[in-house]
Design a protein around this motif. Structure first.
Motif, PDB file in Angstrom:
ATOM      1  N   ASP A 254      12.329 137.246 -67.945  1.00 15.28           N
ATOM      2  CA  ASP A 254      11.519 136.747 -69.068  1.00 15.28           C
ATOM      3  C   ASP A 254      12.447 136.676 -70.205  1.00 15.28           C
ATOM      4  OD1 ASP A 254       9.060 136.993 -67.369  1.00 15.28           O
ATOM      5  OD2 ASP A 254       9.022 139.284 -67.742  1.00 15.28           O
ATOM      6  N   GLY A 255      13.552 136.216 -70.102  1.00 14.13           N
ATOM      7  CA  GLY A 255      14.274 135.963 -70.986  1.00 14.13           C
ATOM      8  C   GLY A 255      15.329 136.957 -71.593  1.00 14.13           C
ATOM      9  N   ALA A 256      15.062 138.301 -70.908  1.00 17.96           N
ATOM     10  CA  ALA A 256      16.053 139.553 -71.360  1.00 17.96           C
ATOM     11  C   ALA A 256      16.864 139.869 -70.279  1.00 17.96           C
ATOM     12  CB  ALA A 256      15.068 140.604 -71.567  1.00 17.96           C
ATOM     13  N   VAL A 257      17.983 140.183 -70.770  1.00 20.96           N
ATOM     14  CA  VAL A 257      19.107 140.608 -70.071  1.00 20.96           C
ATOM     15  C   VAL A 257      18.736 141.895 -69.291  1.00 20.96           C
ATOM     16  CG1 VAL A 257      21.631 141.322 -69.577  1.00 20.96           C
ATOM     17  CG2 VAL A 257      21.020 139.283 -70.965  1.00 20.96           C
ATOM     18  N   MET A 258      18.604 142.040 -67.890  1.00 19.26           N
ATOM     19  CA  MET A 258      18.067 143.148 -67.115  1.00 19.26           C
ATOM     20  C   MET A 258      19.373 143.737 -66.240  1.00 19.26           C
ATOM     21  SD  MET A 258      15.033 143.472 -68.113  1.00 19.26           S
ATOM     22  CE  MET A 258      14.350 144.444 -67.133  1.00 19.26           C
ATOM     23  N   ALA A 259      20.516 143.025 -66.018  1.00 17.79           N
ATOM     24  CA  ALA A 259      21.725 143.564 -65.313  1.00 17.79           C
ATOM     25  C   ALA A 259      22.732 142.831 -65.482  1.00 17.79           C
ATOM     26  CB  ALA A 259      21.224 143.612 -63.854  1.00 17.79           C
ATOM     27  N   VAL A 260      24.007 143.446 -65.663  1.00 11.75           N
ATOM     28  CA  VAL A 260      25.319 142.897 -65.560  1.00 11.75           C
ATOM     29  C   VAL A 260      26.158 143.226 -64.371  1.00 11.75           C
ATOM     30  CG1 VAL A 260      27.018 142.244 -67.000  1.00 11.75           C
ATOM     31  CG2 VAL A 260      24.919 142.871 -68.231  1.00 11.75           C
ATOM     32  N   ASN A 261      26.991 142.352 -64.024  1.00 13.16           N
ATOM     33  CA  ASN A 261      27.744 142.640 -62.936  1.00 13.16           C
ATOM     34  C   ASN A 261      29.201 141.839 -62.981  1.00 13.16           C
ATOM     35  OD1 ASN A 261      28.353 143.651 -60.224  1.00 13.16           O
ATOM     36  ND2 ASN A 261      28.371 141.459 -59.344  1.00 13.16           N
ATOM     37  N   VAL A 262      30.198 142.725 -62.630  1.00 15.62           N
ATOM     38  CA  VAL A 262      31.665 142.101 -62.704  1.00 15.62           C
ATOM     39  C   VAL A 262      32.275 141.802 -61.457  1.00 15.62           C
ATOM     40  CG1 VAL A 262      34.005 142.669 -63.345  1.00 15.62           C
ATOM     41  CG2 VAL A 262      31.967 143.210 -64.932  1.00 15.62           C
ATOM     42  N   ASN A 263      32.675 140.700 -60.901  1.00 18.36           N
ATOM     43  CA  ASN A 263      33.189 140.449 -59.755  1.00 18.36           C
ATOM     44  C   ASN A 263      34.544 140.065 -60.165  1.00 18.36           C
ATOM     45  OD1 ASN A 263      31.366 140.855 -58.126  1.00 18.36           O
ATOM     46  ND2 ASN A 263      30.588 138.672 -57.882  1.00 18.36           N
ATOM     47  N   LEU A 264      35.784 140.722 -59.437  1.00 22.52           N
ATOM     48  CA  LEU A 264      37.001 140.342 -59.773  1.00 22.52           C
ATOM     49  C   LEU A 264      37.366 139.664 -58.413  1.00 22.52           C
ATOM     50  CD1 LEU A 264      38.339 143.859 -60.979  1.00 22.52           C
ATOM     51  CD2 LEU A 264      37.452 141.914 -62.191  1.00 22.52           C
ATOM     52  N   LEU A 265      38.227 138.519 -58.804  1.00 24.60           N
ATOM     53  CA  LEU A 265      38.785 137.549 -57.898  1.00 24.60           C
ATOM     54  C   LEU A 265      40.255 137.022 -57.797  1.00 24.60           C
ATOM     55  CD1 LEU A 265      36.342 134.797 -59.311  1.00 24.60           C
ATOM     56  CD2 LEU A 265      35.672 136.581 -57.716  1.00 24.60           C
ATOM     57  N   SER A 266      40.654 136.919 -56.703  1.00 23.17           N
ATOM     58  CA  SER A 266      42.010 136.798 -56.267  1.00 23.17           C
ATOM     59  C   SER A 266      42.102 135.393 -55.381  1.00 23.17           C
ATOM     60  CB  SER A 266      43.145 137.665 -55.881  1.00 23.17           C
ATOM     61  OG  SER A 266      42.655 138.404 -54.673  1.00 23.17           O
ATOM     62  N   GLY A 267      42.966 134.937 -54.794  1.00 25.91           N
ATOM     63  CA  GLY A 267      43.245 133.977 -54.026  1.00 25.91           C
ATOM     64  C   GLY A 267      42.299 133.937 -52.853  1.00 25.91           C
ATOM     65  N   GLY A 268      42.240 135.252 -51.958  1.00 25.92           N
ATOM     66  CA  GLY A 268      41.450 135.429 -50.672  1.00 25.92           C
ATOM     67  C   GLY A 268      40.676 136.298 -51.052  1.00 25.92           C
ATOM     68  N   LEU A 269      40.286 137.052 -51.901  1.00 28.41           N
ATOM     69  CA  LEU A 269      39.570 138.267 -52.023  1.00 28.41           C
ATOM     70  C   LEU A 269      38.531 138.159 -53.229  1.00 28.41           C
ATOM     71  CD1 LEU A 269      39.222 141.236 -50.835  1.00 28.41           C
ATOM     72  CD2 LEU A 269      40.446 142.082 -52.630  1.00 28.41           C
ATOM     73  N   ALA A 270      37.531 138.486 -53.247  1.00 26.24           N
ATOM     74  CA  ALA A 270      36.514 138.862 -54.331  1.00 26.24           C
ATOM     75  C   ALA A 270      36.032 140.393 -54.222  1.00 26.24           C
ATOM     76  CB  ALA A 270      35.552 137.993 -54.420  1.00 26.24           C
ATOM     77  N   GLY A 271      35.966 140.964 -55.272  1.00 18.90           N
ATOM     78  CA  GLY A 271      35.247 142.426 -55.098  1.00 18.90           C
ATOM     79  C   GLY A 271      34.507 142.554 -56.180  1.00 18.90           C
ATOM     80  N   THR A 272      33.336 143.455 -55.821  1.00 26.46           N
ATOM     81  CA  THR A 272      32.079 143.639 -56.586  1.00 26.46           C
ATOM     82  C   THR A 272      32.472 144.940 -57.329  1.00 26.46           C
ATOM     83  OG1 THR A 272      31.131 144.759 -54.747  1.00 26.46           O
ATOM     84  CG2 THR A 272      30.604 142.399 -55.235  1.00 26.46           C
ATOM     85  N   TYR A 273      33.107 144.825 -58.501  1.00 22.15           N
ATOM     86  CA  TYR A 273      33.646 146.196 -59.155  1.00 22.15           C
ATOM     87  C   TYR A 273      32.537 147.169 -59.961  1.00 22.15           C
ATOM     88  CZ  TYR A 273      36.574 149.094 -61.945  1.00 22.15           C
ATOM     89  OH  TYR A 273      37.081 149.895 -62.669  1.00 22.15           O
ATOM     90  N   LEU A 274      31.888 146.559 -60.632  1.00 23.86           N
ATOM     91  CA  LEU A 274      30.815 147.471 -61.475  1.00 23.86           C
ATOM     92  C   LEU A 274      29.504 146.704 -62.032  1.00 23.86           C
ATOM     93  CD1 LEU A 274      30.763 150.533 -62.771  1.00 23.86           C
ATOM     94  CD2 LEU A 274      31.637 149.324 -64.865  1.00 23.86           C
ATOM     95  N   TYR A 275      28.534 147.540 -61.974  1.00 20.88           N
ATOM     96  CA  TYR A 275      27.400 146.791 -62.484  1.00 20.88           C
ATOM     97  C   TYR A 275      26.522 147.770 -63.307  1.00 20.88           C
ATOM     98  CZ  TYR A 275      24.508 148.731 -58.739  1.00 20.88           C
ATOM     99  OH  TYR A 275      23.996 149.705 -57.650  1.00 20.88           O
ATOM    100  N   GLY A 276      25.793 147.324 -64.117  1.00 22.10           N
ATOM    101  CA  GLY A 276      24.671 148.130 -64.718  1.00 22.10           C
ATOM    102  C   GLY A 276      23.455 147.466 -64.601  1.00 22.10           C
ATOM    103  N   LEU A 277      22.213 148.047 -64.725  1.00 22.40           N
ATOM    104  CA  LEU A 277      20.739 147.307 -64.618  1.00 22.40           C
ATOM    105  C   LEU A 277      19.734 148.430 -65.388  1.00 22.40           C
ATOM    106  CD1 LEU A 277      18.865 148.983 -62.416  1.00 22.40           C
ATOM    107  CD2 LEU A 277      20.798 148.201 -60.783  1.00 22.40           C
TER     108      LEU A 277
END
Length: 370
Positions: A254-277
């Motif tokens: 509904d137009g409001a930010v309800m969650a934020v997530n950070v993914n960290l990336l390298s050549g062969g790996l992505a990691g779900t680091y931290l989120y807030g909701l």
């Protein structure tokens, strides 16, 4: 690119201004090391040092060939509980390692091992949280003194694949439940976007506000509420987003930010680091884990190259619904003969802690530090 066989030289950097000046060389080396994770980037490590480092403790082992940086061990000296050299990154860093240019893998590892031998005259080398296949494994194999390899934290990993492919890993009943939850996101109108690099700071501040709200009334990591943690995230993730090593995602309803997530990336790996909701998401029957994985998998499959999606440290029960691969990080203890008692003490303490955790946990999985 340094040619194999060229003579290598070693230097020790203890000055944080020199550390800052290494940014360009460090990132070239990071790209040349196949096992490097986002946590070995210069942006992450130098920012961590500015927030958490102690004056006089920096120990960067740098190996050069023809003037080019071809290997590096980012370390610091600690005195408690034992005198030791430990990797930069501390408790907020999920994966640690050294960097070695793949073109000089064997001689680079040998040069790092020889340099660490000199540093280990009065301290234990205690290198934790190395992902299997990490460059530190080569250094360990080159070590000529007392050494010990141990299990460290558990990470769970998935292929960075579309949700339909991930659903194929499940039973037909559970796959249908997953599709229903994804469809519910669409019906509710949940949208997501990767924020632009210039929006990163505001998004990270919002993330930590939502993270505090999400954990309100429950035990959470106090470090996530400290100014130095926010400063580190803003200082590191902003540049990493500009270079493609991080993706900050906002989820809107509904137009409001309800969650934020950070993914960290390298050549062969992505990691779900931290989120807030916002807890309202759960009140509206949103499966947050499905929402985050759906967005992350869509984003990663839109990028060039195949990656592994790591759920990083922690083996909470909800992660097992995807049938992930269990990957156990490694801890390497390296000593000289005179410091062998330090190695024995560290290994003994770790064994006692491991047994105590098994007793306390029983059949229950621990709450994750996130």
């Amino acid at each position: 690119m340094t040619a194999p066989g060229r003579a290598l030289s070693v230097e020790l950097c203890t000055d944080e201004r020199e550390f800052a000046a290494l940014a360009g060389e460090w990132e070239r080396l990071h790209r040349a090391c196949p096992s490097a994770t986002p946590f070995q980037s210069h942006d992450w490590l130098h920012s961590w040092w500015l927030s958490y480092g102690r004056p006089g403790r920096l120990r960067l082992v740098l190996v050069r060939g023809g003037g080019e940086l071809v290997a590096a061990a980012p370390l610091m000296r600690v005195h408690h509980p034992l005198p030791a050299l430990v990797p930069l990154g501390g408790a907020i860093t999920d994966l640690c390692d050294v960097l070695i240019d793949d073109a000089v893998a064997a001689p680079g590892a040998g040069a790092l091992a020889d340099a660490l031998t000199e540093l280990a005259r009065s301290a234990l080398v205690d290198f934790r949280e190395v992902r299997p296949g990490g460059a530190m494994e080569r250094v360990y194999l080159c070590w000529r003194g007392p050494r010990h390899r141990m299990r460290d934290s558990v990470c769970l990993e998935l292929p960075a694949a579309p949700m339909d492919e991930l659903a194929g890993r499940l039973s037909s009943r559970h796959a249908q439940r997953l599709r229903n939850k994804v469809n519910r996101l669409t019906r509710l109108g949940v949208e997501w976007r990767v924020v632009r690099p210039e929006e990163t700071e505001d998004a990270l501040r919002r993330l930590l506000e939502l993270h505090r709200l999400q954990w309100q009334g429950r035990r959470m990591s106090s470090e996530h509420m400290r100014p130095r943690f926010l400063e580190h995230l803003v200082r590191s993730v902003g540049p990493m987003a500009r270079s493609g090593q991080a993706a900050v995602m906002e989820f809107l309803l509904d137009g409001a930010v309800m969650a934020v997530n950070v993914n960290l990336l390298s050549g062969g790996l992505a990691g779900t680091y931290l989120y807030g909701l916002d807890p309202q998401l759960r009140q509206r029957k949103v499966d947050v884990a499905v929402m985050l994985l759906h967005a992350s998998s869509e984003h990663l499959t839109s990028l060039d190259g195949r990656r592994v999606l790591s759920l990083l440290r922690g083996d909470e029960s909800y992660k097992y619904r995807w049938h992930p691969e269990t990957v156990v990080n490694q801890r390497f203890l390296l000593a000289r003969r005179r410091t062998a008692p330090l190695l024995a003490a560290a290994a003994g303490e770790a064994a006692v802690r491991h047994r105590a955790k098994k007793v306390l946990r029983g059949n229950h999985r621990p709450a994750h530090h996130r």
